[in-house]
Design an enzyme around this catalytic site. Structure first.
Site, PDB file in Angstrom:
ATOM      1  N   GLY A 143       0.781  -1.124   0.511  1.00 60.03           N
ATOM      2  CA  GLY A 143      -0.135  -0.103   0.170  1.00 60.03           C
ATOM      3  C   GLY A 143       0.904   0.803  -0.074  1.00 60.03           C
ATOM      4  O   GLY A 143       0.032   2.325   0.286  1.00 60.03           O
TER       5      GLY A 143
ATOM      6  N   ASP B  53      -5.025  -5.372  -5.368  1.00 61.90           N
ATOM      7  CA  ASP B  53      -3.817  -6.661  -5.223  1.00 61.90           C
ATOM      8  C   ASP B  53      -4.462  -7.709  -5.124  1.00 61.90           C
ATOM      9  O   ASP B  53      -5.456  -7.685  -4.569  1.00 61.90           O
ATOM     10  CB  ASP B  53      -2.238  -6.210  -4.376  1.00 61.90           C
ATOM     11  CG  ASP B  53      -1.578  -6.905  -4.445  1.00 61.90           C
ATOM     12  OD1 ASP B  53      -0.823  -6.494  -4.898  1.00 61.90           O
ATOM     13  OD2 ASP B  53      -1.212  -8.261  -4.329  1.00 61.90           O
TER      14      ASP B  53
ATOM     15  N   ASP C 210      -7.653 -10.719  -8.917  1.00 60.25           N
ATOM     16  CA  ASP C 210      -6.261 -10.587  -9.385  1.00 60.25           C
ATOM     17  C   ASP C 210      -6.917 -10.174 -10.231  1.00 60.25           C
ATOM     18  O   ASP C 210      -7.863 -10.494 -11.143  1.00 60.25           O
ATOM     19  CB  ASP C 210      -5.998 -12.158  -9.966  1.00 60.25           C
ATOM     20  CG  ASP C 210      -5.552 -12.808 -10.963  1.00 60.25           C
ATOM     21  OD1 ASP C 210      -4.543 -11.758 -11.381  1.00 60.25           O
ATOM     22  OD2 ASP C 210      -5.672 -14.024 -11.261  1.00 60.25           O
TER      23      ASP C 210
ATOM     24  N   ASP D 214       2.335  -1.040 -10.508  1.00 62.00           N
ATOM     25  CA  ASP D 214       3.710  -1.357 -10.221  1.00 62.00           C
ATOM     26  C   ASP D 214       3.057  -2.956  -9.680  1.00 62.00           C
ATOM     27  O   ASP D 214       4.257  -3.745  -9.378  1.00 62.00           O
ATOM     28  CB  ASP D 214       3.764  -1.489  -8.188  1.00 62.00           C
ATOM     29  CG  ASP D 214       5.369  -0.659  -8.252  1.00 62.00           C
ATOM     30  OD1 ASP D 214       6.102  -1.347  -9.386  1.00 62.00           O
ATOM     31  OD2 ASP D 214       5.328  -0.897  -6.873  1.00 62.00           O
TER      32      ASP D 214
ATOM     33  N   LYS E 201       5.324  -0.446 -14.368  1.00 62.05           N
ATOM     34  CA  LYS E 201       7.064  -1.210 -13.832  1.00 62.05           C
ATOM     35  C   LYS E 201       6.862  -2.069 -15.384  1.00 62.05           C
ATOM     36  O   LYS E 201       6.157  -2.900 -15.709  1.00 62.05           O
ATOM     37  CB  LYS E 201       6.586  -2.439 -12.604  1.00 62.05           C
ATOM     38  CG  LYS E 201       7.942  -2.495 -12.938  1.00 62.05           C
ATOM     39  CD  LYS E 201       7.584  -4.246 -11.602  1.00 62.05           C
ATOM     40  CE  LYS E 201       6.983  -3.484  -9.990  1.00 62.05           C
ATOM     41  NZ  LYS E 201       8.096  -3.009  -9.319  1.00 62.05           N
TER      42      LYS E 201
HETATM   43  C1  LIG Z   1       5.821  -4.575  -5.911  1.00 65.52           C
HETATM   44  S1  LIG Z   1       4.342  -5.044  -5.400  1.00 65.52           S
HETATM   45  C2  LIG Z   1       3.326  -3.471  -5.472  1.00 65.52           C
HETATM   46  C3  LIG Z   1       4.533  -2.603  -4.478  1.00 65.52           C
HETATM   47  C4  LIG Z   1       3.508  -1.208  -3.714  1.00 65.52           C
HETATM   48  N1  LIG Z   1       3.626  -0.414  -4.846  1.00 65.52           N
HETATM   49  C5  LIG Z   1       3.414  -0.661  -2.787  1.00 65.52           C
HETATM   50  O1  LIG Z   1       3.737   0.531  -2.894  1.00 65.52           O
HETATM   51  O2  LIG Z   1       3.509  -1.369  -2.109  1.00 65.52           O
HETATM   52  C6  LIG Z   1       3.818  -5.846  -6.772  1.00 65.52           C
HETATM   53  C7  LIG Z   1       2.185  -6.164  -6.273  1.00 65.52           C
HETATM   54  O3  LIG Z   1       1.389  -6.861  -7.564  1.00 65.52           O
HETATM   55  C8  LIG Z   1       0.957  -7.316  -7.196  1.00 65.52           C
HETATM   56  N2  LIG Z   1       0.115  -7.698  -8.349  1.00 65.52           N
HETATM   57  C9  LIG Z   1       0.836  -9.629  -8.978  1.00 65.52           C
HETATM   58  N3  LIG Z   1       0.404  -9.909 -10.142  1.00 65.52           N
HETATM   59  C10 LIG Z   1      -0.528  -9.467  -9.373  1.00 65.52           C
HETATM   60  C11 LIG Z   1      -2.166  -9.643 -10.041  1.00 65.52           C
HETATM   61  N4  LIG Z   1      -2.607 -10.659 -11.276  1.00 65.52           N
HETATM   62  N5  LIG Z   1      -3.335  -9.294  -9.785  1.00 65.52           N
HETATM   63  C12 LIG Z   1      -2.976  -8.088  -8.450  1.00 65.52           C
HETATM   64  N6  LIG Z   1      -2.137  -7.660  -8.284  1.00 65.52           N
HETATM   65  C13 LIG Z   1      -0.892  -8.536  -8.824  1.00 65.52           C
HETATM   66  C14 LIG Z   1       1.944  -8.747  -5.976  1.00 65.52           C
HETATM   67  O4  LIG Z   1       0.489  -9.020  -5.190  1.00 65.52           O
HETATM   68  C15 LIG Z   1       2.593  -7.350  -5.318  1.00 65.52           C
HETATM   69  O5  LIG Z   1       1.473  -7.249  -4.453  1.00 65.52           O
END
Ligand SMILES: C[S@@+](CC[C@H](N)C(=O)[O-])C[C@H]1O[C@@H](n2cnc3c(N)ncnc32)[C@H](O)[C@@H]1O
Length: 272
Positions: free
Chosen positions: A109, A142, A158, A182, A222
């Site tokens: 978050g 997320d 998802d 991200d 990203k």
């Molecule tokens: C690098 S982290 C994000 C960090 C966030 N931007 C922060 O500031 O705290 C990447 C996130 O992408 C999520 N993610 C990956 N694949 C996903 C999907 N198919 N749907 C939703 N979230 C996804 C992961 O669960 C993870 O929490």
């Protein structure tokens, strides 16, 4: 799927200011008065413990000595990643009061906290001119269960689920100004596989952005080193006034991640 969070009404707590203010420490810095890591450095060494893998010891040592981790804790951000969005915003001018933002891959978050504070999501109109008064909207999503960020609509879903785009649009209630992604799948250690996975997420995020962005809107996503490629980059360049790649200082040098920033969305050709 769950839909939770404060939405436009927020929930009581005043998050005004640039920082997060929902974890340890105080908010208000949003990048602070001085660059992160410019202070005195005391290196913390982690003793190897029985049962702890060398890789875990290395991770712990890196966390304990990372100025962004320390500063995130001090300012109450849930993740050091918050500073990546702060740095991107400071360079590209992404966030301002009143904007409507979708944050994909939002857990835990940090980006959501920054976006809520900078667009004034879930806050009553305050003092200042009409622009600084405006109340924005942040919808974060997320795949992992994550704790609500006050002022944001927080969804656990998802993004690759075919129902996700419509559900997000429902929560946005109209066009949005900024789509952030991200998202990153867990890395496999196999660079080509990791690259393909992150690009699949980026392409799906862009398809969503094309459908929801208001004219003039921005997409930040990203991607991996080498940047956005081929058809995706061509399409972005066709539909946006400016497309740039950036690696904010808070992004670890040994990480292959970079961000694509596409600004000035012109709308889909069929919209014209
Ligand atoms: C690098 S982290 C994000 C960090 C966030 N931007 C922060 O500031 O705290 C990447 C996130 O992408 C999520 N993610 C990956 N694949 C996903 C999907 N198919 N749907 C939703 N979230 C996804 C992961 O669960 C993870 O929490």
């Amino acid at each position: 799927m769950t839909g939770r969070g404060g939405g436009r009404g927020g929930r009581g707590r005043d998050d005004r200011g640039r920082g997060g203010g929902q974890g340890a420490g105080e908010s208000g810095g949003g990048g602070g008065d001085r660059p992160v890591g410019s202070g005195r450095k005391l290196h913390t060494r982690v003793k190897t413990a029985r049962g702890r893998k060398t890789s875990s010891t290395r991770w712990l040592q890196r966390q304990l000595n990372d100025p962004y981790v320390l500063e995130a804790r001090r300012q109450g951000f849930r993740s050091r990643a918050a500073f990546k969005l702060i740095e991107l915003d400071d360079r590209f001018g992404l966030l301002r009061p009143g904007l409507r933002v979708v944050d994909l891959g939002a857990a835990p978050g940090g980006w959501t906290q920054v976006a809520v504070a900078r667009v004034r999501a879930g806050q009553p109109p305050g003092g200042g001119g009409p622009r600084s008064n405006a109340t924005g909207l942040v919808v974060g999503l997320d795949i992992l269960d994550w704790e609500d960020v006050v002022g944001a609509v927080c969804l656990t879903l998802d993004f690759m689920d075919p129902a996700a785009p419509d559900l997000l649009r429902h929560h946005c209630g109209g066009p949005v100004d900024l789509v952030l992604s991200d998202m990153a799948a867990p890395t496999t250690g196999h660079p080509q596989t990791d690259h393909l996975r992150v690009m699949a997420l980026a392409e799906t995020a862009w398809d969503f952005a094309e459908a929801v962005l208001a004219p003039g809107g921005t997409f930040v996503c990203k991607v991996f080193q080498g940047g956005t490629e081929g058809a995706l980059l061509t399409r972005m360049k066709q539909l946006c006034a400016s497309v740039k790649h950036a690696k904010p200082p808070a992004s670890r040098k040994d990480s292959a991640e970079i961000y694509v920033v596409a600004q000035g969305f012109k709308g889909r050709p069929t919209d014209a």
